[in-house]
Design an enzyme around this catalytic site. Sequence first.
Site, PDB file in Angstrom:
ATOM      1  N   GLU A 230     -26.853  21.183  95.391  1.00  0.00           N
ATOM      2  CA  GLU A 230     -26.872  20.991  96.843  1.00  0.00           C
ATOM      3  C   GLU A 230     -25.631  20.210  97.283  1.00  0.00           C
ATOM      4  O   GLU A 230     -25.387  19.097  96.813  1.00  0.00           O
ATOM      5  CB  GLU A 230     -28.137  20.232  97.242  1.00  0.00           C
TER       6      GLU A 230
ATOM      7  N   GLN B 283     -29.381  16.243  93.471  1.00  0.00           N
ATOM      8  CA  GLN B 283     -28.702  15.295  94.352  1.00  0.00           C
ATOM      9  C   GLN B 283     -29.204  13.862  94.210  1.00  0.00           C
ATOM     10  O   GLN B 283     -28.417  12.917  94.195  1.00  0.00           O
ATOM     11  CB  GLN B 283     -28.873  15.769  95.792  1.00  0.00           C
ATOM     12  N   PHE B 284     -30.501  13.691  94.100  1.00  0.00           N
ATOM     13  CA  PHE B 284     -31.114  12.376  93.908  1.00  0.00           C
ATOM     14  C   PHE B 284     -32.210  12.489  92.850  1.00  0.00           C
ATOM     15  O   PHE B 284     -32.994  13.446  92.873  1.00  0.00           O
ATOM     16  CB  PHE B 284     -31.734  11.847  95.203  1.00  0.00           C
TER      17      PHE B 284
ATOM     18  N   HIS C 280     -34.895   7.025  97.622  1.00  0.00           N
ATOM     19  CA  HIS C 280     -33.489   7.083  97.224  1.00  0.00           C
ATOM     20  C   HIS C 280     -33.158   5.973  96.234  1.00  0.00           C
ATOM     21  O   HIS C 280     -31.997   5.596  96.088  1.00  0.00           O
ATOM     22  CB  HIS C 280     -32.568   6.987  98.452  1.00  0.00           C
TER      23      HIS C 280
ATOM     24  N   ASP D 131     -34.813  10.985  92.790  1.00  0.00           N
ATOM     25  CA  ASP D 131     -36.090  10.944  93.518  1.00  0.00           C
ATOM     26  C   ASP D 131     -36.630  12.339  93.809  1.00  0.00           C
ATOM     27  O   ASP D 131     -37.831  12.508  94.061  1.00  0.00           O
ATOM     28  CB  ASP D 131     -35.902  10.200  94.834  1.00  0.00           C
ATOM     29  N   TYR D 132     -35.751  13.357  93.798  1.00  0.00           N
ATOM     30  CA  TYR D 132     -36.156  14.721  94.122  1.00  0.00           C
ATOM     31  C   TYR D 132     -36.055  15.650  92.914  1.00  0.00           C
ATOM     32  O   TYR D 132     -35.990  16.870  93.062  1.00  0.00           O
ATOM     33  CB  TYR D 132     -35.303  15.251  95.281  1.00  0.00           C
ATOM     34  N   ILE D 133     -36.080  15.053  91.750  1.00  0.00           N
ATOM     35  CA  ILE D 133     -36.039  15.870  90.532  1.00  0.00           C
ATOM     36  C   ILE D 133     -37.400  16.466  90.209  1.00  0.00           C
ATOM     37  O   ILE D 133     -37.506  17.424  89.449  1.00  0.00           O
ATOM     38  CB  ILE D 133     -35.534  15.018  89.338  1.00  0.00           C
TER      39      ILE D 133
ATOM     40  N   PRO E 110     -39.666  18.438  91.707  1.00  0.00           N
ATOM     41  CA  PRO E 110     -39.949  19.880  91.794  1.00  0.00           C
ATOM     42  C   PRO E 110     -39.424  20.668  90.588  1.00  0.00           C
ATOM     43  O   PRO E 110     -39.905  21.762  90.317  1.00  0.00           O
ATOM     44  CB  PRO E 110     -39.232  20.304  93.084  1.00  0.00           C
TER      45      PRO E 110
ATOM     46  N   GLU F 147     -34.805  22.559  93.878  1.00  0.00           N
ATOM     47  CA  GLU F 147     -34.478  21.918  92.605  1.00  0.00           C
ATOM     48  C   GLU F 147     -34.957  22.721  91.397  1.00  0.00           C
ATOM     49  O   GLU F 147     -34.286  22.782  90.365  1.00  0.00           O
ATOM     50  CB  GLU F 147     -35.058  20.503  92.572  1.00  0.00           C
TER      51      GLU F 147
END
Length: 718
Positions: free
Chosen positions: A406, A471-472, A519, A474-476, A478, A449
């Site tokens: 992203e 990107q973060f 984040h 925190d969003y790994i 998925p 993701e």
Amino acid sequence: MPVQARPKTEKYDSSRYQGLSRGDLLRIYRTMFLSRRIDDREIQLKRQNKTYFQISGAGHEGVLAAAGLVLRPGYDWIYPYYRDRALCLELGVTPLEMFLQAVGAKDDPNSGGRQMPGHWGISRLNILPRSSSTGMQYTHAVGMAEASLYFAKFPRALEQAQQAPLGEFARHQADEIVYVSGGDGSTSEGEFFEGLNSACLRELPILFLIEDNGWAISVPVKFQTAGGNIAKLVENFPGLLMEECDGSDPLASYAALTRAAGYCRARKGPSLVHAQVTRPYSHSLSDDEKLYKSHALREEEAHRDPIPKFAVFLVREGIVDEKELEAIEAEVDREVREASDKALAAEIPAKESILINQYSHDVDPSSSRFESVPQFTGEPRTMVEMVSATLADEMARDERIVVFGEDVADCSCEEDLQHVKGKGGVFKATVGLQRLYGSMRVFNTPIAEACIVGSALGMAARGLKPVAEIQFFDYIWPAMMQLRNELSLIRWRSNGAFKAPAVIRVATGGYLTGGAIYHSQSGESIFTHTPGIRVVMPSTALDLCGLLRTAIRCDDPVLFLEHKHLYRQPYNRSPYPGPDYTVPFGRARVARAGNDVSIITYGAVVHRAEVAAAQLEREGVSVEIIDLRSLSPFDWDAIAATVRKTNRVIVAHEDMLSWGYGAEIAARIADQLFDELDAPVRRVAAMDTFCAYQPKLEDEILPQSADLVAAVHELLAY
């Protein structure tokens, strides 16, 4: 049952049968019948406790035998699912190979006894290994098809892939396609829609086959798919050729699949064939369909069984008589009996084989091969600047490398590059790479993701070297299924026949004064708990350069954690160490030598330990700091050496205290070095909660230098 047959005196007219010859039609029937007989024999063996699981392809044989005539073995790339037995037989998997998998034999070519039956994976035929995780395969197919287009544009990348380990299986054909299949139930998974969206966005040559038998185990399709028809849901995807067919009719299936494959071979984009099939057996032998299907419904489904239907058709058309069919069936029965008998006598895997092919045996990233001396040039660079500099050099050296995620490109619209400065990631870590290497090698993806990691797996399995960005951290989540059940496992579950050495870069951590819950997360221990994937986390620009280059040149998947707080700090900068600078994995760095207490840490806590050590030095306390920098593998020798040296140890990390990475280190020290300790092992870590937005609360939650100073005082007083 006697049937009226067309007179055999009539000349055979292939135009009546989709252009297929009489031999083709008999081949289809033989494959269908062989598939069913293998299912029946496996069921018998399971009930005799001679095998351990069974899942059948019964009812799907018609469309799958047809698909086997449309696809090209060892030419196209195949992601079958567990009901695709007839397809695999048609492509060249032998009955013996299937029975070897059923008994879990050492010589099972699919996995060496590591996967359940029905989880195909044969490298010589370009059949990729599947896991049991529903729907994950669709994103892998995206990466596979990306590689098809990429190799066509970058032939040097194919040559480099062929020179790498397992390079003998790096192949490319100008009009190859990627086939991926699943049941209707799998289309409820997010990966199906993420994969389909990406395939249409990038006009990828993927043939999606959805084998809809009306059931997802015990849930009927009307309760699984809105409207009861997945084709209706996705028919308006731009550029997608949609075909629907009666999957119990091999000829109708062959016609639909031929059109779909031709569309992909012509590079017009992806196609989807929705085939209505039936499931005359239970989902698996662990299921009993009589618990949720009425007798009348089961009778109705039995009438759609493709094997008796096609047999009657062949006789009625005068293509074969009943005696010829009986001869084919008798031959199949002998083949199945002989193959199963051989498999039952086959050797099982030795217990010593358990850890073989968990990691590459060709490239050891912890070896002296990756030891090097920096050749410094230029002004000091920050960690974030070192990311783009290292990637730029590696991309020049290795044309297999593609960078995506992203916002990683300078600009999605390449024609606008001359008018804009360019983004290059939310942290500017990949700035300028697209301008250097173009939009096929550096590109933006949808916010998906799971598809980012899944497509990285597909690319890497084909021989590319994807460097994907989440990107973060925190969003790994998925992508957790892709990371835990797919990427890390492909080498082990295929017993070394396949690999996926992708690099997944992730910005992680807190200390951002405002990063808040979503984040600032850490969670590296979850991934260090996952066999098959390497996990590293540098704390300096120099180490980032060396470890990232090692990650790219490694032959295993690597989770490369880059701490956001450290990206632009002045205290960890370094001049560029040269295009060949590497740092071995599993080698800790002595960040500060000392004699009284050891602090074992990594990431952003390293600098906090250095601040604490400076304060303690003024008090006359000498602190040694070990920066692990590689978390899996980790440097046990360095840990043991510092414990023996100071006899007092603190393990510190930014992630939460309970069940964290430090607990494992502390437990091993207590277990193996107890006699060396003069005090208990202490842990300093975050509170067992998430990071708050308010900076004063963040300071309280995350470990600080003061916490380390207090812990040192307590140890010294013990």
